[in-house]
Motif scaffolding. Structure first.
Motif, short mmCIF file in Angstrom:
data_model
loop_
_atom_site.label_atom_id
_atom_site.label_comp_id
_atom_site.label_asym_id
_atom_site.label_seq_id
_atom_site.Cartn_x
_atom_site.Cartn_y
_atom_site.Cartn_z
N CYS A 9 -28.60 -12.95 -70.54
CA CYS A 9 -28.72 -14.39 -70.36
C CYS A 9 -28.37 -15.13 -71.65
O CYS A 9 -27.77 -16.19 -71.61
N ASN A 13 -25.37 -17.78 -72.29
CA ASN A 13 -25.83 -19.10 -72.70
C ASN A 13 -25.23 -19.55 -74.02
O ASN A 13 -25.52 -20.62 -74.51
N GLN A 19 -23.46 -23.46 -69.48
CA GLN A 19 -24.76 -23.95 -69.01
C GLN A 19 -24.87 -23.89 -67.49
O GLN A 19 -25.84 -23.38 -66.95
N LEU A 20 -23.84 -24.40 -66.82
CA LEU A 20 -23.92 -24.46 -65.36
C LEU A 20 -24.01 -23.07 -64.75
O LEU A 20 -24.77 -22.82 -63.83
N PHE A 21 -23.18 -22.18 -65.28
CA PHE A 21 -23.22 -20.81 -64.79
C PHE A 21 -24.61 -20.24 -65.03
O PHE A 21 -25.20 -19.63 -64.17
N ASN A 22 -25.06 -20.50 -66.23
CA ASN A 22 -26.31 -19.91 -66.63
C ASN A 22 -27.45 -20.34 -65.72
O ASN A 22 -28.31 -19.56 -65.36
N GLU A 23 -27.42 -21.60 -65.33
CA GLU A 23 -28.44 -22.10 -64.43
C GLU A 23 -28.50 -21.27 -63.16
O GLU A 23 -29.49 -21.27 -62.46
N GLN A 24 -27.37 -20.68 -62.83
CA GLN A 24 -27.32 -19.99 -61.56
C GLN A 24 -27.60 -18.49 -61.69
O GLN A 24 -27.37 -17.74 -60.76
N SER A 25 -28.07 -18.06 -62.86
CA SER A 25 -28.43 -16.66 -63.00
C SER A 25 -29.81 -16.44 -62.40
O SER A 25 -30.76 -17.16 -62.68
N LEU B 20 -17.26 -27.12 -60.20
CA LEU B 20 -18.60 -26.57 -60.04
C LEU B 20 -19.57 -27.58 -59.47
O LEU B 20 -20.37 -27.27 -58.60
N ASN B 167 -26.96 -31.18 -58.85
CA ASN B 167 -27.26 -31.31 -60.28
C ASN B 167 -27.74 -32.71 -60.67
O ASN B 167 -28.11 -32.94 -61.82
N LYS B 364 -38.85 -19.05 -65.54
CA LYS B 364 -37.43 -19.32 -65.35
C LYS B 364 -37.15 -19.39 -63.86
O LYS B 364 -37.76 -18.65 -63.08
N PRO B 366 -34.41 -21.62 -60.63
CA PRO B 366 -33.60 -22.80 -60.29
C PRO B 366 -34.44 -24.03 -59.97
O PRO B 366 -33.89 -25.12 -59.84
N GLN B 385 -32.91 -20.87 -73.88
CA GLN B 385 -32.11 -19.96 -73.06
C GLN B 385 -32.60 -19.94 -71.61
O GLN B 385 -32.85 -18.88 -71.03
N SER B 386 -32.75 -21.11 -71.05
CA SER B 386 -33.16 -21.28 -69.65
C SER B 386 -34.60 -20.90 -69.36
O SER B 386 -35.05 -20.98 -68.22
#
Lengths: 512, 512
Positions: A9, A13, A19-25, B20, B167, B364, B366, B385-386
């Motif tokens: 992660c 990050n 960021q956007l991709f990361n949000e979706q992990s 995205l 978003n 963590k 969504p 880091q999220s």
């Protein structure tokens, strides 16, 4: 797990652009499911019952084997297997190492398999021993049976991908098109997740749900049940293949609440069922694969069988519209309304059609594919501003219910398998005695439709010679059941073959 | 609708960089729900029942009124209302025009309301007439009652936002912190959607579900039920305020299946219930707002009340972990495991704690906020880091079940409301007779905890003078119930106030 997960992660990050991709992990689905509800039954087959924890352990072991034979993250791996726990652990194993699973239709001919493997740039293949002969001459790829995989062992949790990115491609499935060349539909984790949760919003999720899998796992109809299973924490029962008696028996004896079928399967089930009826717990007969004949729906209505007619395709990662049982009578024949996050419109020449006006069915939603593997042309032809142009014909009624009239203009649906005439025509045209050819579906009591060829010969040739030739080059379900020799083919002003007229010509009805 | 929708999506799709975002555009929830299941009951209150179609019509009308008074997309609009259908249509109306709803706690003092309105840069305020007096002196903003809004009329569908971007920020709710200044938590549509579906995966969605709202809609506990209602298509019953007898009556008579409560409410309900019991359909008592005392849980166990203890906060858009009823006995006192797409870890000095080791609860998922409105410092201090650092203290057991020990070190939870000592200390310190002060929660039979002040006076002052002073500047639930005058305050080597020791000093227990 934790260190790897964090490291992954953090890596994702590093830049703001991630960021956007990361949000979706999110956590790997099977791993999270095994953590949340380890002791729930995940899968039952004829000979085995596994809990989610056991399924995770088996899949992890498979992941290590796949790692040991040299499979890496993002590799494309072809899977040619029959419905089984081994197939399930292979799919989950590939997801656990971040490889992309390419699901091959087990009915394909060697030529077809070889073509897809090359096109998708698969680096390895996992297959069932029973297909040994079929793939003997496919040498451009390393091939492994489950038996061979078992020779490899050991691995550590650090090698696994403990979190997945919703934008990453999880699976590729080939589907043919009007152009004749099959295209690899890329399905992301996000597509599968959205499909599962939008289905749940519509059909609800019940604590005692048990979904019966009698459709192939290499089709989206089957794979989507596997995805729902880990996402919901729902038990599924897997049959190797469809058998009407065993399907009915499972519904009767195993407290199945939902089963996915296509019309030809439902017909056989009804016949086999006779005067019996399904138990009260059975709450959903999810009926896909093209418009169902009214008599079948009426028979189900009379027997109080809760049929949910649905419309979907490989590109929509399963359902995009489903008719709830509450409307099964008042909207008989409709495929229902879109799922919660989905939209449907009917288009004719760039104009949106009014209610009851026929046109192309165009759909949108987070379950819709981002495109075809290495086919930018096909992708941009069918996806425009996030709307996917299905090629299917239909209309919406004044309440917004979808009625599907015809699948992809020329598509033949035979026993739930999609057959594109262009693909068969290409094979027939390659025969030296064939000058011109058209292929169309003809009604069939058992399969719904079967493909038939209309051939203008250039020299003397027999029906059986041509059928034999097709058998060598095509999956047997695609091989024409009949060849008609004709003088001319119906073409329109632009010389486009009017395939619908081929079928009509058989009935002596040329009005349309 | 369709033209606008298309235009909007095309606009978003203009540049590749928007791809995205564009993927995350979905139909407006209420509009889609009204289209899919128009005739299902959406909301029942004491005096009214509305279907989803009716709710949509009312909300559309409200949206037009809001447009007419000059509200535009992305405007911040303060809402100071009591639970009611008017409040619901105001929230949906704001969503339909793409404005951001700022939900104000109706218990706040004028000073506090004024501060939040300024901080969030709200341009208009919608309020209930009953709060007229409280907001009389708040003049930096245009204020409208529902009655005033009704003078405005007319509008066309083109003015509405028919699709929403996951978003985009949907709502802002203020929450205080250890620093004393309240911070606006930004909740996106994606946060709310993820919260709803992850709750559904855990609690399941049943066709006959009816969720009772006796918590305020301005809190995430209440708002999240409203979001679930439109997303699932589930009916909800809304009470203006919590009343134990009416809550029990609704569960008994209205086929309620789920209710969200905090401990103090549950205690009152149990007392009022006496020897009676809830009907079988009642399937979930979702218990949030801090760790519940074991005797309460044991009493529920003895009465077969299905308690699902949960842990969540404004920043996680409701639940992040929930204990399933199946574990309510074996893991009594735990807040359960994370929801399906969520993760929880316990951290101590940048190190991950082993099972049973106490540390900060870090989460963590969504459903977790992207940050605080215009507080980059607070955002980067709590989101790394999220991962969101909650400030709460707890541990995980060997099976991964979360046990919450203490909310945000110094947080006082009084009847489900969060109270931050620093905020009260700041008010007391501003009094000329106060030299130094510490505030801590003290156990209270009815409210769980109540705030008490420990004051070092600089000149002569009475307890009631100081309490009166607080009342003028703070919501009454934050006003200290007692003031103790002391010679010194417990501070550690770094001069940090050890608030926990304040409470312990009352019990004469200074061991810790």
């Amino acid at each position: 797990m934790n260190t790897i997960h964090q490291a992954f992660c953090i890596f994702r990050n590093l830049g703001g652009e991630f960021q956007l991709f990361n949000e979706q992990s999110v956590p790997n689905w099977l791993e999270q499911r095994a953590f949340l509800t380890p002791d729930r039954v995940a899968i039952k087959t004829e000979c085995e019952i596994v809990t989610f924890k056991e399924l995770y352990e088996k899949s992890k072991e498979r992941a290590y084997q796949l790692k040991r034979i040299g499979i890496n993250k993002d590799d494309h791996i072809a899977v040619l297997m029959k419905n089984s726990i081994e197939m399930v652990t292979t799919i989950h194993g590939l997801m656990l190492i971040g490889a992309v699973t390419v699901l091959l239709n087990t009915k394909l001919s060697e030529t077809e398999l070889s073509w897809q493997i090359k096109d998708v740039q698969a680096v390895k293949m996992i297959y069932d021993e029973s297909f040994q002969e079929r793939i003997e001459n496919i040498n451009e790829i390393e091939k492994f049976t489950v038996h061979m995989l078992r020779l490899y062992r050991n691995g550590t949790a650090e090698e696994l991908q403990h979190c997945l990115m919703l934008n990453d491609v999880a699976t590729i499935m080939y589907t043919s098109g009007t152009t004749g060349y099959p295209k690899g539909v890329m399905q992301t984790y996000g597509n599968h997740f959205s499909s599962a949760i939008n289905s749940a919003i519509n059909l609800t999720i019940q604590a005692d749900d048990k979904w019966l899998v009698v459709v192939p796992l290499f089709h989206i109809s089957g794979l989507s049940i596997l995805m729902r299973s880990v996402i919901y924490g729902m038990g599924i029962i897997i049959h190797e293949r469809f058998d009407a008696r065993l399907t009915n028996k499972a519904i009767m004896d195993e407290k199945v609440t939902i089963v996915s079928v296509v019309t030809t399967m439902l017909q056989q089930m009804l016949e086999q069922l006779g005067k019996d009826n399904y138990p009260k717990e059975f709450r959903c007969m999810l009926l896909g694969g093209g418009p169902a004949p009214k008599p079948v729906l009426e028979k189900c209505r009379d027997k109080d069988i809760p049929v949910f007619q649905t419309y979907g395709m490989t590109e929509t990662s399963s359902q995009i519209a489903t008719l709830s049982a509450e409307y099964s009578l008042s909207k008989l024949g409709s495929a229902g309304k879109p799922l919660f996050q989905c939209e449907i419109k009917i288009m004719d020449n760039d104009c949106r059609c009014a209610p009851y006006e026929e046109g192309e069915i165009v759909v949108k939603g987070p379950n819709v594919t981002n495109g075809y593997w290495k086919r930018d042309d096909a992708t941009s032809a069918s996806i425009k501003q996030s709307w996917f142009y299905t090629g299917d014909i239909g209309f919406l009624d004044e309440d917004g219910f979808l009625f599907v009239l015809d699948r992809r203009s020329d598509l033949i649906i035979s026993g739930g398998e999609n057959i594109y005439p262009a693909e068969i025509e290409a094979v027939l045209l390659s025969h030296p005695a064939v000058k011109d050819v058209g292929v169309s579906g003809v009604e069939d009591e058992k399969w719904g439709e079967v493909p038939c060829g209309f051939v203008i010969p250039s020299e003397s040739v027999t029906e059986s010679e041509l059928i034999e030739y097709c058998k060598k080059n095509l999956a047997s379900y695609k091989t024409p059941k009949k060849i008609f020799f004709v003088d001319h083919l119906p073409r329109n002003a632009a010389n486009k073959l009017m395939r619908r007229n081929l079928r009509l010509s058989l009935n002596g009805d040329n009005n349309k």
